[in-house]
Each structure stands twice: as C-alpha cells, then as structure tokens.
Scaffold this motif. Structure first.
Motif, PDB file in Angstrom:
ATOM      1  N   ASN A  54       1.427   4.585 -12.255  1.00 44.68           N
ATOM      2  CA  ASN A  54       0.035   4.926 -11.910  1.00 44.68           C
ATOM      3  C   ASN A  54      -0.504   4.082 -10.758  1.00 44.68           C
ATOM      4  O   ASN A  54      -1.678   3.686 -10.741  1.00 44.68           O
ATOM      5  CB  ASN A  54      -0.886   4.764 -13.128  1.00 44.68           C
ATOM      6  CG  ASN A  54      -0.570   5.751 -14.237  1.00 44.68           C
ATOM      7  OD1 ASN A  54       0.024   6.801 -13.994  1.00 44.68           O
ATOM      8  ND2 ASN A  54      -0.942   5.417 -15.452  1.00 44.68           N
ATOM      9  N   GLY A  55       0.352   3.816  -9.775  1.00 42.40           N
ATOM     10  CA  GLY A  55      -0.039   2.958  -8.662  1.00 42.40           C
ATOM     11  C   GLY A  55      -1.213   3.470  -7.857  1.00 42.40           C
ATOM     12  O   GLY A  55      -1.983   2.671  -7.292  1.00 42.40           O
ATOM     13  N   ASN A  56      -1.394   4.793  -7.815  1.00 47.04           N
ATOM     14  CA  ASN A  56      -2.515   5.360  -7.054  1.00 47.04           C
ATOM     15  C   ASN A  56      -3.873   5.041  -7.672  1.00 47.04           C
ATOM     16  O   ASN A  56      -4.912   5.297  -7.057  1.00 47.04           O
ATOM     17  CB  ASN A  56      -2.351   6.882  -6.930  1.00 47.04           C
ATOM     18  CG  ASN A  56      -1.257   7.263  -5.948  1.00 47.04           C
ATOM     19  OD1 ASN A  56      -1.062   6.585  -4.945  1.00 47.04           O
ATOM     20  ND2 ASN A  56      -0.528   8.324  -6.249  1.00 47.04           N
ATOM     21  N   SER A  57      -3.865   4.492  -8.885  1.00 49.18           N
ATOM     22  CA  SER A  57      -5.120   4.147  -9.553  1.00 49.18           C
ATOM     23  C   SER A  57      -5.617   2.758  -9.163  1.00 49.18           C
ATOM     24  O   SER A  57      -6.672   2.329  -9.631  1.00 49.18           O
ATOM     25  CB  SER A  57      -4.939   4.197 -11.084  1.00 49.18           C
ATOM     26  OG  SER A  57      -4.603   5.491 -11.510  1.00 49.18           O
ATOM     27  N   GLN A 112      -6.194  -0.529  -6.133  1.00 47.91           N
ATOM     28  CA  GLN A 112      -6.593  -0.788  -4.744  1.00 47.91           C
ATOM     29  C   GLN A 112      -6.477  -2.285  -4.457  1.00 47.91           C
ATOM     30  O   GLN A 112      -6.822  -3.118  -5.293  1.00 47.91           O
ATOM     31  CB  GLN A 112      -8.028  -0.316  -4.539  1.00 47.91           C
ATOM     32  CG  GLN A 112      -8.525  -0.371  -3.107  1.00 47.91           C
ATOM     33  CD  GLN A 112      -9.930   0.230  -2.992  1.00 47.91           C
ATOM     34  OE1 GLN A 112     -10.860  -0.177  -3.700  1.00 47.91           O
ATOM     35  NE2 GLN A 112     -10.082   1.207  -2.122  1.00 47.91           N
ATOM     36  N   ASP A 149       0.826  -1.210   0.000  1.00 46.15           N
ATOM     37  CA  ASP A 149       0.000   0.000   0.000  1.00 46.15           C
ATOM     38  C   ASP A 149       0.859   1.258   0.000  1.00 46.15           C
ATOM     39  O   ASP A 149       0.452   2.296  -0.546  1.00 46.15           O
ATOM     40  CB  ASP A 149      -0.923   0.025   1.225  1.00 46.15           C
ATOM     41  CG  ASP A 149      -2.135  -0.883   1.055  1.00 46.15           C
ATOM     42  OD1 ASP A 149      -2.424  -1.292  -0.080  1.00 46.15           O
ATOM     43  OD2 ASP A 149      -2.790  -1.190   2.076  1.00 46.15           O
ATOM     44  N   GLN A 150       2.030   1.180   0.612  1.00 47.75           N
ATOM     45  CA  GLN A 150       2.948   2.315   0.643  1.00 47.75           C
ATOM     46  C   GLN A 150       3.837   2.349  -0.604  1.00 47.75           C
ATOM     47  O   GLN A 150       4.007   3.401  -1.231  1.00 47.75           O
ATOM     48  CB  GLN A 150       3.825   2.242   1.903  1.00 47.75           C
ATOM     49  CG  GLN A 150       3.032   2.281   3.203  1.00 47.75           C
ATOM     50  CD  GLN A 150       2.166   3.523   3.328  1.00 47.75           C
ATOM     51  OE1 GLN A 150       2.598   4.637   3.024  1.00 47.75           O
ATOM     52  NE2 GLN A 150       0.925   3.329   3.764  1.00 47.75           N
ATOM     53  N   TYR A 170      -3.989  -6.234  -6.909  1.00 49.07           N
ATOM     54  CA  TYR A 170      -4.533  -4.878  -6.830  1.00 49.07           C
ATOM     55  C   TYR A 170      -5.337  -4.633  -8.107  1.00 49.07           C
ATOM     56  O   TYR A 170      -4.883  -4.981  -9.205  1.00 49.07           O
ATOM     57  CB  TYR A 170      -3.420  -3.837  -6.719  1.00 49.07           C
ATOM     58  CG  TYR A 170      -2.874  -3.683  -5.318  1.00 49.07           C
ATOM     59  CD1 TYR A 170      -3.072  -2.508  -4.593  1.00 49.07           C
ATOM     60  CD2 TYR A 170      -2.152  -4.710  -4.713  1.00 49.07           C
ATOM     61  CE1 TYR A 170      -2.575  -2.365  -3.303  1.00 49.07           C
ATOM     62  CE2 TYR A 170      -1.650  -4.578  -3.431  1.00 49.07           C
ATOM     63  CZ  TYR A 170      -1.864  -3.396  -2.732  1.00 49.07           C
ATOM     64  OH  TYR A 170      -1.373  -3.257  -1.452  1.00 49.07           O
ATOM     65  N   ILE A 178       3.333   1.170  -3.557  1.00 54.92           N
ATOM     66  CA  ILE A 178       2.632   1.367  -4.821  1.00 54.92           C
ATOM     67  C   ILE A 178       2.422   2.844  -5.148  1.00 54.92           C
ATOM     68  O   ILE A 178       2.123   3.208  -6.288  1.00 54.92           O
ATOM     69  CB  ILE A 178       1.270   0.627  -4.769  1.00 54.92           C
ATOM     70  CG1 ILE A 178       0.778   0.316  -6.186  1.00 54.92           C
ATOM     71  CG2 ILE A 178       0.226   1.423  -3.991  1.00 54.92           C
ATOM     72  CD1 ILE A 178      -0.421  -0.584  -6.220  1.00 54.92           C
ATOM     73  N   LYS A 179       2.615   3.709  -4.185  1.00 55.25           N
ATOM     74  CA  LYS A 179       2.454   5.145  -4.403  1.00 55.25           C
ATOM     75  C   LYS A 179       3.618   5.746  -5.186  1.00 55.25           C
ATOM     76  O   LYS A 179       3.519   6.860  -5.704  1.00 55.25           O
ATOM     77  CB  LYS A 179       2.306   5.873  -3.064  1.00 55.25           C
ATOM     78  CG  LYS A 179       1.063   5.469  -2.281  1.00 55.25           C
ATOM     79  CD  LYS A 179       1.033   6.151  -0.920  1.00 55.25           C
ATOM     80  CE  LYS A 179      -0.194   5.697  -0.110  1.00 55.25           C
ATOM     81  NZ  LYS A 179      -0.223   6.320   1.241  1.00 55.25           N
ATOM     82  N   SER A 180       4.747   5.017  -5.250  1.00 53.43           N
ATOM     83  CA  SER A 180       5.936   5.516  -5.933  1.00 53.43           C
ATOM     84  C   SER A 180       5.936   5.098  -7.396  1.00 53.43           C
ATOM     85  O   SER A 180       5.795   3.917  -7.713  1.00 53.43           O
ATOM     86  CB  SER A 180       7.200   4.978  -5.247  1.00 53.43           C
ATOM     87  OG  SER A 180       8.349   5.266  -6.024  1.00 53.43           O
ATOM     88  N   GLU A 181       6.139   6.048  -8.314  1.00 51.07           N
ATOM     89  CA  GLU A 181       6.145   5.741  -9.742  1.00 51.07           C
ATOM     90  C   GLU A 181       7.434   5.066 -10.177  1.00 51.07           C
ATOM     91  O   GLU A 181       7.527   4.599 -11.316  1.00 51.07           O
ATOM     92  CB  GLU A 181       5.903   7.012 -10.559  1.00 51.07           C
ATOM     93  CG  GLU A 181       4.516   7.584 -10.399  1.00 51.07           C
ATOM     94  CD  GLU A 181       3.826   7.857 -11.732  1.00 51.07           C
ATOM     95  OE1 GLU A 181       4.539   8.156 -12.703  1.00 51.07           O
ATOM     96  OE2 GLU A 181       2.586   7.768 -11.788  1.00 51.07           O
TER      97      GLU A 181
END
Length: 274
Positions: A125-128, A130, A114-115, A143, A117-120
C-alpha cells in the motif's frame, strides 16, 4: 447487544458531544476575531518583540474532518507480495530487512523512494504514504500515511526507511511499516483555525517561550481518542521550535478545531526525537 456495537455507539456519542462543544468554542473564537480583526497580527508583533523568530504566518482558515481508522493488520496479510526482503510482523508493526541493500546514489534518497514505493513488491500500500521532510534525517527517511488531503502524524501509519551512510555511500537497509486501515470521515468538513491563530493561541497559553525560533509548522491529523483497535483523528497544528540555549527541537500541538492545547505523548512519539 454485543460489546463491539456498544463500543461504536459510545464512539459516536463521544464525537457528537465534542462537535457540540467545538461549535460553541468556534462561535466564541469568531466573535473575538470579529471584535478585533487585527488581534492576531498584534500578537505576532508581541511575539517578535519577545525575540521569537518566525515567518509571517498565514491568516487563511483551512478545513478538516473527524476521521476514523483501525489497525486490522492488512499489511501482514499481504506481506507475501514483498520480494528481496526478510519480513517479521509483531504488534501491528512490519519489520523488513533487504536481502541485498539498495544503493541510493542521489543525495536525496526520497527521490528514488518516491518511485520504488509505488511497487507492492517493495512496500504494501505504498501509494497511501507521502514523504515527510520534517520527520526525516540522514539515517531515517520517513513516509507518513495520507488522509483527506493531509498527513497523519501517527506511529500507526508510517514507514521509516533505514539508510546507511558509509563515506557517502548511501544504502537502503530496510524499513518498519505501520498502516491504518478503513480510514473514513465521521461527519462533514469543518473549518479549522489559521496558522496565525494557532501560533497566537500557543503564545497566549505561554507554550512558546521568549528567545526561540519557530522551525516549522504543519497542519496534520493526530490521534484524538482510541477504543481498542478503533481510532479517531482530528486536524492539529503542530509547531516545532528551538530555544536560544538549546539545539533540541520542542514540539507543541493545538487542536485545529477548538484552539485548545493537546498534551498527548503519542503526537510527540509520532514526530520522534528531533
């Protein structure tokens, strides 16, 4: 008139026709509900009498959209941002192998992912995306792409992280990724059937056999129609169950707008071999 414009006109026309059909079916569904407000509850009782084990389903209606997206290979164009990875790209799928596997000290690798995946530099586009518990297991953490407050159950928008487990030593080896681009709604929000209505409909269609256990239900978006690289998704109730004589999970899907059965192998492909 070019071919792409013809495709778009055809797509819009198809959706308009479907919306009209949905409105007619939805009116019939509402009339049935008004005629017998306890109908759904009575059917749930019948299910339990037939040895179908399930939690009390929600009677609340939801909302959803017709949404569209395309596969434009954006993740391949931005793969240069990734670090510590060997990357291959083929047929809209990015396959990554970490040069140095990452230790997953927690018994819940998704907490760390979860942490990360926020890094490109880790995932494009990890924030897209869940985390999805239902689709994950000890060796694969899944995810799925998010869309309008829900999830896409589609092989076109997911990340599958590969986890090794050697005597409790969990390590992240790599992942495969697909991405649906240009996601947008085609019309205003519409009401969806409730969880209770979905289960009742499946039961009445003889899609849920006796002596089974409902493992989980999920309202998500699944693929409806496709024209080349353009896809339309609709809200779908996905129901997973096990029969008394098998440990395998069976998947049934129902259109959350119309209440009709969806017989589409692409949905089961997205859910995977459970």
């Amino acid at each position: 008139m070019n071919f792409k414009r013809i495709q778009i006109i055809f797509l819009i026309t198809f959706v308009i026709i479907d919306i009209l059909l949905f409105s007619i079916m939805n009116q019939n569904l509402n009339l049935q509900t008004e005629g017998d407000g306890s109908g759904g509850s009575n059917i749930i009782k019948e299910m339990r009498n037939d040895q179908i084990t399930l939690k009390t389903p929600s009677k609340d209606n939801g909302n959803g959209y017709y949404i569209a997206g395309s596969r434009d290979d954006v993740i391949n164009q931005e793969a240069y941002k990734l670090t510590n990875q060997n990357v291959k790209f083929s047929n809209h799928v990015l396959q990554s192998t970490f040069k140095r596997p990452l230790a997953m000290y927690s018994s819940h690798p998704e907490d760390k992912l979860d942490q990360l995946i926020k890094s490109e530099s880790f995932v494009i586009n990890g924030n897209s995306y869940q985390y999805n518990k239902q689709l994950s297991d000890d060796s694969t953490i899944v995810y799925v792409q998010k869309a309008y407050g829900s999830q896409l159950y589609s092989s076109y928008g997911e990340i599958k992280f590969n986890i090794s487990n050697d005597n409790g030593d969990k390590r992240l080896l790599g992942y495969t990724q697909t991405y649906l681009d240009n996601v947008n709604s085609l019309r205003e929000k519409s009401q969806t059937i409730s969880e209770e209505q979905a289960l009742s409909a499946l039961y009445q269609y003889n899609e849920i056999p006796n002596n089974t256990k409902i493992e989980w239900t999920q309202l998500a978006y699944t693929k409806y129609i496709a024209i080349k690289k353009n896809y339309i998704f609709i809200p779908t109730w996905i129901v997973a169950y096990k029969t008394a004589n098998s440990s395998d999970i069976q998947i049934k899907c129902i259109n959350a707008f119309s209440g009709s059965i969806i017989n589409d192998d692409s949905v089961k492909e997205a859910v995977g071999d459970l």
